[in-house]
Write a protein that holds these residues in place. Structure first.
Motif, PDB file in Angstrom:
ATOM      1  N   LEU A  12       0.829  -1.197   0.000  1.00 11.65           N
ATOM      2  CA  LEU A  12       0.000   0.000   0.000  1.00 11.65           C
ATOM      3  C   LEU A  12       0.870   1.255   0.000  1.00 11.65           C
ATOM      4  CD1 LEU A  12      -2.662  -1.074   2.648  1.00 11.65           C
ATOM      5  CD2 LEU A  12      -3.034  -0.810   0.185  1.00 11.65           C
ATOM      6  N   PRO A  13       0.562   2.235  -0.862  1.00 15.54           N
ATOM      7  CA  PRO A  13       1.320   3.485  -0.834  1.00 15.54           C
ATOM      8  C   PRO A  13       1.125   4.250   0.471  1.00 15.54           C
ATOM      9  CG  PRO A  13      -0.539   3.636  -2.354  1.00 15.54           C
ATOM     10  CD  PRO A  13      -0.444   2.211  -1.942  1.00 15.54           C
ATOM     11  N   THR A  65      -1.587  -1.706  12.189  1.00 12.75           N
ATOM     12  CA  THR A  65      -1.287  -1.023  10.932  1.00 12.75           C
ATOM     13  C   THR A  65      -0.989  -2.062   9.855  1.00 12.75           C
ATOM     14  OG1 THR A  65      -0.395   0.910  12.082  1.00 12.75           O
ATOM     15  CG2 THR A  65       0.222   0.630   9.777  1.00 12.75           C
ATOM     16  N   VAL A  66      -1.682  -1.950   8.731  1.00 11.95           N
ATOM     17  CA  VAL A  66      -1.547  -2.889   7.613  1.00 11.95           C
ATOM     18  C   VAL A  66      -0.819  -2.186   6.469  1.00 11.95           C
ATOM     19  CG1 VAL A  66      -2.818  -4.208   5.876  1.00 11.95           C
ATOM     20  CG2 VAL A  66      -3.597  -4.195   8.255  1.00 11.95           C
ATOM     21  N   ASN A  67       0.273  -2.784   6.010  1.00 14.24           N
ATOM     22  CA  ASN A  67       1.069  -2.194   4.933  1.00 14.24           C
ATOM     23  C   ASN A  67       0.851  -2.857   3.577  1.00 14.24           C
ATOM     24  OD1 ASN A  67       2.430  -0.334   6.636  1.00 14.24           O
ATOM     25  ND2 ASN A  67       3.723  -1.992   7.385  1.00 14.24           N
ATOM     26  N   ALA A  68       0.213  -4.026   3.571  1.00 12.32           N
ATOM     27  CA  ALA A  68       0.014  -4.738   2.311  1.00 12.32           C
ATOM     28  C   ALA A  68      -1.306  -5.504   2.354  1.00 12.32           C
ATOM     29  CB  ALA A  68       1.177  -5.699   2.050  1.00 12.32           C
ATOM     30  N   VAL A  69      -1.945  -5.634   1.207  1.00 12.81           N
ATOM     31  CA  VAL A  69      -3.234  -6.317   1.114  1.00 12.81           C
ATOM     32  C   VAL A  69      -3.226  -7.268  -0.076  1.00 12.81           C
ATOM     33  CG1 VAL A  69      -4.522  -4.426   2.184  1.00 12.81           C
ATOM     34  CG2 VAL A  69      -4.236  -4.472  -0.293  1.00 12.81           C
ATOM     35  N   GLN A  70      -4.106  -8.253  -0.012  1.00 12.15           N
ATOM     36  CA  GLN A  70      -4.320  -9.116  -1.171  1.00 12.15           C
ATOM     37  C   GLN A  70      -5.244  -8.423  -2.168  1.00 12.15           C
ATOM     38  OE1 GLN A  70      -1.759 -11.856  -0.027  1.00 12.15           O
ATOM     39  NE2 GLN A  70      -3.011 -12.260  -1.798  1.00 12.15           N
ATOM     40  N   ILE A  98     -11.840  -5.719   2.410  1.00 12.84           N
ATOM     41  CA  ILE A  98     -10.397  -5.548   2.533  1.00 12.84           C
ATOM     42  C   ILE A  98      -9.791  -6.894   2.916  1.00 12.84           C
ATOM     43  CG2 ILE A  98      -8.539  -4.277   3.666  1.00 12.84           C
ATOM     44  CD1 ILE A  98     -10.618  -2.147   4.411  1.00 12.84           C
ATOM     45  N   ALA A  99      -9.071  -7.512   1.992  1.00 12.84           N
ATOM     46  CA  ALA A  99      -8.380  -8.776   2.261  1.00 12.84           C
ATOM     47  C   ALA A  99      -6.915  -8.452   2.530  1.00 12.84           C
ATOM     48  CB  ALA A  99      -8.510  -9.728   1.071  1.00 12.84           C
ATOM     49  N   VAL A 100      -6.491  -8.640   3.763  1.00 14.35           N
ATOM     50  CA  VAL A 100      -5.145  -8.219   4.152  1.00 14.35           C
ATOM     51  C   VAL A 100      -4.113  -9.277   3.786  1.00 14.35           C
ATOM     52  CG1 VAL A 100      -6.064  -6.815   6.019  1.00 14.35           C
ATOM     53  CG2 VAL A 100      -5.386  -9.171   6.481  1.00 14.35           C
ATOM     54  N   ARG A 107      -9.639   4.727  -2.767  1.00 11.50           N
ATOM     55  CA  ARG A 107      -8.827   5.571  -1.892  1.00 11.50           C
ATOM     56  C   ARG A 107      -7.963   4.729  -0.953  1.00 11.50           C
ATOM     57  NH1 ARG A 107     -10.867  10.162   2.369  1.00 11.50           N
ATOM     58  NH2 ARG A 107      -8.809  11.037   2.790  1.00 11.50           N
ATOM     59  N   LEU A 108      -8.546   3.665  -0.375  1.00  6.33           N
ATOM     60  CA  LEU A 108      -7.774   2.801   0.515  1.00  6.33           C
ATOM     61  C   LEU A 108      -6.632   2.114  -0.232  1.00  6.33           C
ATOM     62  CD1 LEU A 108     -10.668   1.161   2.571  1.00  6.33           C
ATOM     63  CD2 LEU A 108      -9.027   2.868   3.380  1.00  6.33           C
ATOM     64  N   ALA A 109      -6.878   1.792  -1.504  1.00  7.88           N
ATOM     65  CA  ALA A 109      -5.846   1.139  -2.306  1.00  7.88           C
ATOM     66  C   ALA A 109      -4.800   2.125  -2.806  1.00  7.88           C
ATOM     67  CB  ALA A 109      -6.479   0.415  -3.490  1.00  7.88           C
ATOM     68  N   GLY A 110      -5.059   3.429  -2.604  1.00  5.56           N
ATOM     69  CA  GLY A 110      -4.087   4.444  -3.015  1.00  5.56           C
ATOM     70  C   GLY A 110      -4.229   4.874  -4.445  1.00  5.56           C
ATOM     71  N   SER A 111      -5.436   4.637  -5.046  1.00  4.49           N
ATOM     72  CA  SER A 111      -5.626   4.975  -6.458  1.00  4.49           C
ATOM     73  C   SER A 111      -6.115   6.397  -6.671  1.00  4.49           C
ATOM     74  CB  SER A 111      -6.634   4.013  -7.107  1.00  4.49           C
ATOM     75  OG  SER A 111      -6.175   2.687  -6.976  1.00  4.49           O
TER      76      SER A 111
END
Length: 296
Positions: A63-64, A102-107, A123-125, A187-191
């Motif tokens: 995630l950005p 805090t989650v830095n990466a997701v599926q 949200i699949a972490v 937005r959550l995905a940083g797009s």
């Protein structure tokens, strides 16, 4: 008569291993090689990054902007001087938070249509964060507490009420219109860039009429809900308002009941995400006002 001289016995040479011994030694050597190879594979798997997929699965997306999930201890009207709080997009509400994950990466992060016609954000972490998030969410189910979804460092984009345990490797935030769910997921995905803050106080009050950019003529209102489009004289089609209030600062018209609001094409409203939630009674207590469970 002398006997002929017998030749000396031949040198037997080094001792030869039996066939059985040879087979045993060969099999043992093969087993040693195989075991060494398996142990090497296990060592590689065990030392890989926890963000890496297991046995060739899809790689998690970094995630950005990390997403922080934290239980809400208290909410207050902004500003909150001296408080270590996170604010919503419009800078009107302070969220006082407990320790979170805090989650830095997701599926994957995606908008999904639910059976009742509303939309949710799933949200699949990534595997590295799954168990910590499962434990955090499960702790909130009993008291049905709010969990803030924060874009690091301190912007709360949603604060849903936890009503059930985390399902598998993902959690869902429910109660959105389609456009709202897609906007939040992106937005959550940083797009996408964060939505703009609310307009300054010089914005004229909402009169119930669409903003056409023309001056107020003093004519009475027509009683039609605000569609965001200029008044063409055509009847209201009853389509829901899918605009994002956090993005443009506008609110839906206020009605006497959820039944009337839904009949005019508005709702549902999620607690912590839509200010209109406070106008209506959340009959089924699921943190969403004016959904199917509230129309009775």
């Amino acid at each position: 008569m002398d006997k002929p001289e017998e030749p000396p016995p031949a040198d037997p040479g080094p001792p030869r291993a039996s066939r059985l011994t040879t087979v045993v030694l060969t099999v043992s050597l093969v087993l040693v090689v195989l075991i060494a190879g398996v142990l090497g594979t296990i060592a590689v798997l065990m030392t890989r990054s926890p963000d890496s997929p297991f046995l060739g699965g899809a790689s998690p997306q970094r995630l950005p902007t990390p997403i922080h999930f934290a239980p809400v201890r208290e909410t207050k009207a902004a500003p909150c001087p001296g408080e270590e709080a996170a604010l919503d997009d419009t800078q009107t509400t302070c969220y006082l938070l407990e320790d979170g994950v805090t989650v830095n990466a997701v599926q994957e992060i995606e908008a999904i249509r639910e059976p009742d016609g509303t939309y949710s954000v799933r949200i699949a972490v990534a595997p590295a964060f799954k168990q910590k998030l499962v434990d955090l969410i499960d702790e909130q189910v009993t008291d049905q507490r709010q969990v803030a979804v924060v874009l690091v460092p301190r912007t709360v984009v949603a604060a849903p009420i936890v009503t059930q345990a985390m399902d598998g490797d993902s959690l869902s935030i429910v109660g959105f219109a389609k456009a709202e769910a897609e906007t939040l997921a992106a937005r959550l995905a940083g797009s996408t860039a964060p939505p703009a803050t609310a307009p300054p106080a010089t914005t004229p009050p909402d009169t119930g009429q669409p903003n056409t950019g023309q001056p107020d003529t003093g004519q009475p209102t027509t009683g039609q809900p605000d569609t965001g489009q200029p008044d063409t004289g055509q009847p209201n089609t009853g389509q829901p308002n899918t605009g994002n209030p956090a993005a443009d600062g506008a609110l839906d018209p206020k009605f006497d009941s959820c039944k009337e609001a839904v009949a005019r094409g508005y709702g549902p409203y999620s607690k912590g995400f839509r200010a209109e939630y406070e106008w209506y009674t959340d009959v089924d207590g699921n943190g969403i006002a004016c959904n199917s469970g509230d129309i009775r």
